[in-house]
Scaffold this motif. Structure first.
Motif, PDB file in Angstrom:
ATOM      1  N   MET A   1       0.839  -1.180   0.000  1.00 52.30           N
ATOM      2  CA  MET A   1       0.000   0.000   0.000  1.00 52.30           C
ATOM      3  C   MET A   1       0.882   1.240   0.000  1.00 52.30           C
ATOM      4  N   LYS A   2       0.446   2.230  -0.740  1.00 52.30           N
ATOM      5  CA  LYS A   2       1.157   3.502  -0.825  1.00 52.30           C
ATOM      6  C   LYS A   2       0.157   4.624  -0.572  1.00 52.30           C
ATOM      7  N   LEU A   3       0.566   5.619   0.228  1.00 55.97           N
ATOM      8  CA  LEU A   3      -0.240   6.817   0.457  1.00 55.97           C
ATOM      9  C   LEU A   3       0.412   7.966  -0.287  1.00 55.97           C
ATOM     10  N   ARG A   4      -0.397   8.774  -0.963  1.00 53.90           N
ATOM     11  CA  ARG A   4       0.138   9.855  -1.789  1.00 53.90           C
ATOM     12  C   ARG A   4      -0.954  10.889  -2.045  1.00 53.90           C
ATOM     13  N   PRO A   5      -0.539  12.061  -2.566  1.00 53.79           N
ATOM     14  CA  PRO A   5      -1.551  13.061  -2.950  1.00 53.79           C
ATOM     15  C   PRO A   5      -2.411  12.541  -4.101  1.00 53.79           C
ATOM     16  N   ALA A   6      -3.640  12.986  -4.137  1.00 56.50           N
ATOM     17  CA  ALA A   6      -4.542  12.601  -5.225  1.00 56.50           C
ATOM     18  C   ALA A   6      -4.156  13.333  -6.508  1.00 56.50           C
ATOM     19  N   ALA A   7      -4.488  12.709  -7.623  1.00 53.76           N
ATOM     20  CA  ALA A   7      -4.269  13.307  -8.942  1.00 53.76           C
ATOM     21  C   ALA A   7      -5.621  13.595  -9.598  1.00 53.76           C
ATOM     22  N   ALA A   8      -5.673  14.665 -10.360  1.00 51.48           N
ATOM     23  CA  ALA A   8      -6.923  15.047 -11.017  1.00 51.48           C
ATOM     24  C   ALA A   8      -7.463  13.930 -11.903  1.00 51.48           C
ATOM     25  N   ALA A   9      -6.579  13.163 -12.502  1.00 49.40           N
ATOM     26  CA  ALA A   9      -7.000  12.100 -13.420  1.00 49.40           C
ATOM     27  C   ALA A   9      -7.769  10.978 -12.725  1.00 49.40           C
ATOM     28  N   GLU A  10      -7.694  10.891 -11.403  1.00 49.22           N
ATOM     29  CA  GLU A  10      -8.383   9.803 -10.707  1.00 49.22           C
ATOM     30  C   GLU A  10      -9.635  10.252  -9.964  1.00 49.22           C
ATOM     31  N   ILE A  11     -10.101  11.450 -10.226  1.00 47.28           N
ATOM     32  CA  ILE A  11     -11.292  11.950  -9.543  1.00 47.28           C
ATOM     33  C   ILE A  11     -12.488  11.042  -9.781  1.00 47.28           C
ATOM     34  N   ASP A  12     -12.671  10.540 -10.995  1.00 45.00           N
ATOM     35  CA  ASP A  12     -13.825   9.667 -11.251  1.00 45.00           C
ATOM     36  C   ASP A  12     -13.773   8.408 -10.393  1.00 45.00           C
ATOM     37  N   ARG A  13     -12.613   7.788 -10.284  1.00 47.47           N
ATOM     38  CA  ARG A  13     -12.463   6.575  -9.465  1.00 47.47           C
ATOM     39  C   ARG A  13     -12.715   6.900  -7.988  1.00 47.47           C
ATOM     40  N   LEU A  14     -12.162   8.000  -7.503  1.00 44.39           N
ATOM     41  CA  LEU A  14     -12.361   8.382  -6.110  1.00 44.39           C
ATOM     42  C   LEU A  14     -13.820   8.748  -5.828  1.00 44.39           C
ATOM     43  N   ALA A  15     -14.457   9.420  -6.782  1.00 44.43           N
ATOM     44  CA  ALA A  15     -15.872   9.767  -6.618  1.00 44.43           C
ATOM     45  C   ALA A  15     -16.717   8.502  -6.513  1.00 44.43           C
TER      46      ALA A  15
END
Length: 156
Positions: free
Chosen positions: A1-15
């Motif tokens: 597991m890795k923790l990191r800042p979110a990227a704009a390209a993954e907003i759909d997956r996170l939503a």
């Protein structure tokens, strides 16, 4: 597991993680008028607005959870259904606590929906204590929605 800042390209997956988690945890315990406005698109918009404050947990390059901190508040925590019980949520909480402390917060707080017993037990297991109840002012397309919540706090 890795923790990191979110990227704009993954907003759909996170939503999608947020929407699915919200439906699972809150749809049956919160007022229907709030559930009606908590759409997938609303979660996309909220993630976009908070992107600089979003941290992601990933496994094998795939986002499986996220948290958001804002000011002195541990604002959001959601983990995908398949990643629950793996320690991802605890890692995100610990990461958020470090970020809050580094920003100078002495006592952090979070709002937990009244009736969300699973989340309440988890926060307590992580060392948070229920400080009482409060009214959260939730921004919705129809205006501010007042929701009574359990307020949790933790000295960092």
């Amino acid at each position: 597991m890795k923790l990191r800042p979110a990227a704009a390209a993954e907003i759909d997956r996170l939503a999608r993680i947020w929407y699915d988690g919200w439906q699972d945890a809150y749809a049956k315990i919160l007022p229907v008028e709030l559930a009606r406005v908590r759409t997938l698109e609303s979660f996309r918009d909220r993630l976009q607005a908070a992107l600089a404050d979003v941290r992601v947990a990933e496994i094998a390059g795939e986002p499986v959870g996220f948290c958001i901190v804002t000011g002195d508040e541990f604002y959001q925590l959601f983990v995908s259904t398949g990643a629950r019980g793996t320690g991802i949520a605890a890692a995100l909480v610990a990461d958020a606590e470090v970020r809050l402390a580094r920003s100078g917060v002495a006592t952090a707080w979070l709002a937990c929906a009244i009736g969300n017993e699973r989340a309440a037990r988890f926060y307590e297991k992580c060392g948070w204590h229920r400080a009482g109840t409060a009214t959260s002012l939730l921004d919705t397309p129809g205006g501010i929605f007042h929701l009574d919540v359990w307020r949790y706090e933790k000295n960092l």
